[in-house]
Design an enzyme around this catalytic site. Structure first.
Site, PDB file in Angstrom:
ATOM      1  N   ASP A  24     -14.893  -7.008   1.330  1.00  0.00           N
ATOM      2  CA  ASP A  24     -15.484  -7.119   0.049  1.00  0.00           C
ATOM      3  C   ASP A  24     -16.871  -6.769   0.045  1.00  0.00           C
ATOM      4  O   ASP A  24     -17.720  -7.330   0.981  1.00  0.00           O
ATOM      5  CB  ASP A  24     -15.096  -8.456  -0.517  1.00  0.00           C
ATOM      6  CG  ASP A  24     -15.923  -8.831  -1.880  1.00  0.00           C
ATOM      7  OD1 ASP A  24     -16.300 -10.092  -2.155  1.00  0.00           O
ATOM      8  OD2 ASP A  24     -16.262  -7.797  -2.285  1.00  0.00           O
ATOM      9  N   ASP A  43     -16.889 -10.522  -4.824  1.00  0.00           N
ATOM     10  CA  ASP A  43     -16.269 -11.010  -5.780  1.00  0.00           C
ATOM     11  C   ASP A  43     -14.939 -11.730  -5.298  1.00  0.00           C
ATOM     12  O   ASP A  43     -13.898 -12.045  -6.079  1.00  0.00           O
ATOM     13  CB  ASP A  43     -15.775  -9.925  -7.153  1.00  0.00           C
ATOM     14  CG  ASP A  43     -14.764  -8.760  -6.425  1.00  0.00           C
ATOM     15  OD1 ASP A  43     -14.388  -8.049  -7.245  1.00  0.00           O
ATOM     16  OD2 ASP A  43     -14.756  -8.839  -5.153  1.00  0.00           O
ATOM     17  N   ASP A  54     -13.185  -4.041  -1.569  1.00  0.00           N
ATOM     18  CA  ASP A  54     -13.431  -2.821  -2.486  1.00  0.00           C
ATOM     19  C   ASP A  54     -13.685  -1.633  -1.538  1.00  0.00           C
ATOM     20  O   ASP A  54     -14.055  -1.707  -0.244  1.00  0.00           O
ATOM     21  CB  ASP A  54     -14.378  -3.239  -3.482  1.00  0.00           C
ATOM     22  CG  ASP A  54     -15.425  -3.889  -2.649  1.00  0.00           C
ATOM     23  OD1 ASP A  54     -16.153  -5.157  -3.369  1.00  0.00           O
ATOM     24  OD2 ASP A  54     -15.888  -3.572  -1.636  1.00  0.00           O
ATOM     25  N   ASP A  89      -2.380   6.837  -1.614  1.00  0.00           N
ATOM     26  CA  ASP A  89      -1.291   6.298  -1.716  1.00  0.00           C
ATOM     27  C   ASP A  89      -0.597   6.906  -3.129  1.00  0.00           C
ATOM     28  O   ASP A  89      -1.154   6.799  -4.232  1.00  0.00           O
ATOM     29  CB  ASP A  89      -1.107   4.976  -1.863  1.00  0.00           C
ATOM     30  CG  ASP A  89       0.264   4.072  -1.446  1.00  0.00           C
ATOM     31  OD1 ASP A  89       0.181   3.263  -0.513  1.00  0.00           O
ATOM     32  OD2 ASP A  89       1.203   4.612  -1.671  1.00  0.00           O
ATOM     33  N   ASP A  93       5.163   6.715  -2.056  1.00  0.00           N
ATOM     34  CA  ASP A  93       5.680   5.535  -2.219  1.00  0.00           C
ATOM     35  C   ASP A  93       7.268   5.543  -2.636  1.00  0.00           C
ATOM     36  O   ASP A  93       7.551   6.215  -3.747  1.00  0.00           O
ATOM     37  CB  ASP A  93       5.109   4.675  -3.237  1.00  0.00           C
ATOM     38  CG  ASP A  93       5.403   3.259  -3.481  1.00  0.00           C
ATOM     39  OD1 ASP A  93       5.163   2.446  -2.270  1.00  0.00           O
ATOM     40  OD2 ASP A  93       5.859   2.751  -4.415  1.00  0.00           O
ATOM     41  N   GLU A 113       7.648   7.279   1.944  1.00  0.00           N
ATOM     42  CA  GLU A 113       8.336   5.986   2.475  1.00  0.00           C
ATOM     43  C   GLU A 113       9.712   6.104   1.986  1.00  0.00           C
ATOM     44  O   GLU A 113       9.839   6.518   0.654  1.00  0.00           O
ATOM     45  CB  GLU A 113       7.487   4.944   1.602  1.00  0.00           C
ATOM     46  CG  GLU A 113       8.045   3.773   2.098  1.00  0.00           C
ATOM     47  CD  GLU A 113       7.722   2.450   1.251  1.00  0.00           C
ATOM     48  OE1 GLU A 113       7.608   2.799  -0.122  1.00  0.00           O
ATOM     49  OE2 GLU A 113       7.852   1.501   1.556  1.00  0.00           O
ATOM     50  N   HIS A 136       1.617  -3.658   4.953  1.00  0.00           N
ATOM     51  CA  HIS A 136       1.290  -4.402   3.965  1.00  0.00           C
ATOM     52  C   HIS A 136       2.661  -4.994   3.056  1.00  0.00           C
ATOM     53  O   HIS A 136       2.695  -5.942   2.508  1.00  0.00           O
ATOM     54  CB  HIS A 136       0.524  -3.948   2.682  1.00  0.00           C
ATOM     55  CG  HIS A 136       1.274  -2.767   1.976  1.00  0.00           C
ATOM     56  ND1 HIS A 136       1.617  -1.531   2.562  1.00  0.00           N
ATOM     57  CD2 HIS A 136       1.838  -2.738   0.757  1.00  0.00           C
ATOM     58  CE1 HIS A 136       2.513  -0.927   1.742  1.00  0.00           C
ATOM     59  NE2 HIS A 136       2.553  -1.463   0.651  1.00  0.00           N
ATOM     60  N   ASP A 137       3.844  -4.491   3.845  1.00  0.00           N
ATOM     61  CA  ASP A 137       4.964  -5.116   3.199  1.00  0.00           C
ATOM     62  C   ASP A 137       5.757  -6.008   4.401  1.00  0.00           C
ATOM     63  O   ASP A 137       6.915  -6.299   3.893  1.00  0.00           O
ATOM     64  CB  ASP A 137       6.056  -3.989   2.616  1.00  0.00           C
ATOM     65  CG  ASP A 137       5.323  -3.262   1.407  1.00  0.00           C
ATOM     66  OD1 ASP A 137       5.832  -1.940   1.371  1.00  0.00           O
ATOM     67  OD2 ASP A 137       4.734  -3.705   0.727  1.00  0.00           O
TER      68      ASP A 137
HETATM   69  O1  TEU Z   1       7.615  -0.551  -1.198  1.00  0.00           O
HETATM   70  C1  TEU Z   1       8.952  -0.291  -1.284  1.00  0.00           C
HETATM   71  C2  TEU Z   1       9.792  -1.008  -0.449  1.00  0.00           C
HETATM   72  O2  TEU Z   1      11.117  -0.537  -0.285  1.00  0.00           O
HETATM   73  C3  TEU Z   1      10.093  -2.416  -0.369  1.00  0.00           C
HETATM   74  O3  TEU Z   1      10.145  -2.466   1.193  1.00  0.00           O
HETATM   75  C4  TEU Z   1       9.280  -3.467  -0.783  1.00  0.00           C
HETATM   76  O4  TEU Z   1       8.224  -3.244   0.042  1.00  0.00           O
HETATM   77  C5  TEU Z   1       9.620  -4.820  -0.988  1.00  0.00           C
HETATM   78  O5  TEU Z   1       9.413  -5.319   0.233  1.00  0.00           O
HETATM   79  C6  TEU Z   1      11.105  -4.814  -1.361  1.00  0.00           C
HETATM   80  O6  TEU Z   1      11.888  -5.458  -0.473  1.00  0.00           O
HETATM   81  C7  TEU Z   1       6.636   0.111  -1.745  1.00  0.00           C
HETATM   82  C8  TEU Z   1       5.397  -0.526  -1.563  1.00  0.00           C
HETATM   83  O7  TEU Z   1       5.124  -0.374  -0.231  1.00  0.00           O
HETATM   84  C9  TEU Z   1       5.299  -1.756  -1.792  1.00  0.00           C
HETATM   85  O8  TEU Z   1       4.240  -2.461  -1.800  1.00  0.00           O
HETATM   86  C10 TEU Z   1       5.546  -1.920  -3.433  1.00  0.00           C
HETATM   87  O9  TEU Z   1       5.698  -3.051  -3.820  1.00  0.00           O
HETATM   88  C11 TEU Z   1       6.827  -1.008  -3.908  1.00  0.00           C
HETATM   89  O10 TEU Z   1       7.060   0.152  -3.126  1.00  0.00           O
HETATM   90  C12 TEU Z   1       6.876  -0.650  -5.282  1.00  0.00           C
HETATM   91  O11 TEU Z   1       5.791   0.109  -5.600  1.00  0.00           O
END
Ligand code: TEU
Length: 564
Positions: free
Chosen positions: A33, A37, A41, A110, A212, A262, A335-336
């Protein structure tokens, strides 16, 4: 997209430059950051470019920074052509891009075009009337007489995948949040608008896109009528990607570009088609087979134990399947996903050993590795104990859904502690200072309490036990050794439940990777590979644990890479 190289990636043949490159994923909200805030960023990212340059990564993938109401942390875009003020301005973006290029790195954006935010101007027009010219840019269905939904599909964020729009009395499709209406890729005008937007970003100088859920886009009438999400792999996707290549990438000359799609649910066979350079679709895909092995069939929050043999079978299949045609991306975290050292390793007594073992195994596979922010110092799961600490829409919606279905708060919180996306979304831990040096303000989400001892400053000062230094050496190896970049992969001991072992071979260069994927010592069988039977002590190229010369015992979570 192939051409000569620049920067760190040094292809040793006419292979595409990204076969010797490593990508670093920044999830901006929690990276650094710059204005206090409490939210990461562009200024914060600029302040940390030296960290990435020291690491030696070639490409930075920026998770969404476009204008967004932030219903799904920016994956709900309301203006593709502007930067959300939360992160900064277009001028700041241009400055960041120039600095990234100045350091010999590349930057990819992205691309979220399976859906937009419901606050995007396109959707505002589309929903304004049944005969609006953009009505068909989204997926609408009339109500049925019996009030049933168009299909039984479920949103990834709980609940049905259809939302009734009162104004026009029709349902719209949202495979994710209700604030993320799905675009209709059957509509040529919509596709042209997406292509034009992509061209504007490439003209601005970005070096490609992470796309995505790009295998969700082809919702043909047939797949929609099928009642099951047959669209996930509708053959029309190939048409869309080849058209996108023609309209956006084909005229880019010798620009060094990279595209990664993805694709939840993609198979090896599909991926050979998507990533075969001769088909001009994508350079690589993110597949999900290996990160879906430790979940039940009905819910990602139904956590089940992972068998190493299943993981080896899966990753081995992908290595074999894309050996001749196509290319693998390589990842264990993003991040997922939960933090990889907590999920696959030991984030307690053997955190350094298991974090580095996981890194070596991944980075020495054949493919392009992706490093998720914080994994380069072995950051761990968040350890949240209350639902109030969570921020992720998926986790919060599932918490509500599971409780409504009768699950106990304790069970739901236990499942979230392991699986929630927020595990990977706590602020990057830069120092032992307040808020881990992430912000001078109040962080938007809790900082992991272990930041006092687990942070970039402490890690980079820890000499031989620096996870960062270990990653740096792996990334450098991919630049230096053709056998790491392109060597043939062969899995060894596929049925062994604790050893992850494989070879990489290119000409007379051969590496033997030996990883003890367990918390107990492992005695190697000399019969595993001729290198282990030699009188002379083989050269050790990579090791995370001191060991006796020629020792055949691997310490807990030890990885040892021998040059045959
Ligand atoms: O993720 C899509 C996805 O397939 C999933 O794995 C999702 O991360 C979630 O865990 C459903 O179980 C992509 C992005 O990486 C994710 O951050 C977004 O939330 C999603 O698409 C929608 O844009």
């Amino acid at each position: 997209m192939t051409s000569t190289n620049e920067g760190g990636a040094v292809p040793h043949t006419d292979a595409p430059w990204w076969t010797s490159a490593t990508v670093y994923q920044i999830w901006p909200r929690s990276f650094a950051d710059g204005d206090g805030d409490g939210v990461g960023d562009l200024a914060g990212i600029r302040s940390k470019l030296g960290h990435l340059h020291d690491l030696g990564v070639d490409v930075i993938w920026l998770s969404p920074i476009y204008r967004s109401p932030q219903a799904d942390a920016g994956y709900d875009i309301s203006d593709y052509d502007d930067i959300d003020p939360l992160f900064g301005t277009l001028d700041e973006f241009d400055e960041l891009l120039a600095e990234v290029h100045g350091l010999g790195m590349k930057l990819v954006m992205d691309l979220v075009v399976n859906h937009t935010s419901d606050e995007h101007a396109w959707f505002a027009e589309s929903r304004s009337s049944l005969d609006n010219p953009k009505r068909d840019w989204y997926v609408w269905r009339p109500q049925s007489d019996d009030g049933s939904l168009p299909t039984e599909w479920r949103s990834a964020f709980s609940g049905p995948a259809w939302q009734l729009d009162e104004a026009t009395g029709e349902w719209y499709l949202h495979m994710f949040a209700t604030k993320q209406p799905d675009l209709n890729w059957q509509n040529a005008d919509m596709r042209a608008a997406v292509h034009a937007m992509m061209n504007r970003w490439l003209d601005r100088g970005v070096d490609g896109f992470r796309m995505d859920v790009i295998n969700f886009i082809a919702k043909t009438p047939e797949s929609l009528a099928a009642g099951s999400p047959a669209f996930v792999m509708d053959p029309a996707i190939h048409d869309h990607l080849q058209e996108m290549h023609r309209e956006v990438f084909a005229h880019r000359g010798d620009r060094q570009l990279i595209t990664v799609g993805e694709m939840p649910g993609v198979t090896v066979d599909d991926a050979t088609l998507f990533t075969d350079q001769a088909r001009s679709e994508l350079d690589m895909v993110f597949q999900f087979e290996h990160v879906d092995l430790d979940r039940g069939p009905d819910s990602k929050f139904d956590n089940v134990p992972l068998a190493l043999t299943d993981l080896k079978r899966s990753l081995g299949r992908w290595q074999e399947g894309l050996a001749e045609r196509g290319w693998n991306s390589l990842y264990l975290g993003n991040h997922d996903q939960p933090r990889s050292v907590s999920r696959f390793g030991d984030d307690g007594a053997h955190r350094y050993e298991s974090a580095t073992m996981l890194a070596a195994v991944l980075h020495l596979h054949r493919g392009t590795p992706y490093v998720y922010q914080g994994d380069e110092i072995g950051m761990t799961n968040a350890g949240f104990t209350s639902i109030d600490q969570y921020r992720d829409i998926e986790s919060l919606n599932w918490h509500e859904e599971a409780l409504a279905a009768g699950a106990s708060e304790a069970d739901v919180l236990e499942a979230l502690r392991f699986r929630s996306r927020d595990n990977a979304r706590t602020p990057v831990q830069w120092s032992a200072d307040a808020s881990a040096g992430f912000t001078t303000g109040t962080p938007w989400i809790g900082v992991n309490p272990n930041s006092a001892e687990l942070n970039v400053e402490a890690d980079r000062a820890s000499g031989e036990r620096s996870v960062f230094e270990f990653y740096r050496r792996l990334i450098a190896l991919r630049h230096e050794l053709p056998v790491v970049q392109l060597g043939d992969f062969a899995m060894l001991a596929p049925d062994d439940e604790r050893l992850y072992a494989f070879t990489r071979t290119l000409g007379d260069e051969r590496l033997l990777v030996l990883a003890n994927w367990s918390g107990e010592p492992y005695d190697l069988d000399p019969g595993l590979d001729p290198v282990l039977r030699r009188r002379s002590v083989p050269e050790v190229l990579v090791s995370n644990v001191p060991h006796g010369p020629g020792s055949l015992t691997l310490a807990p979570w030890e990885v040892r890479v021998l040059r045959a």
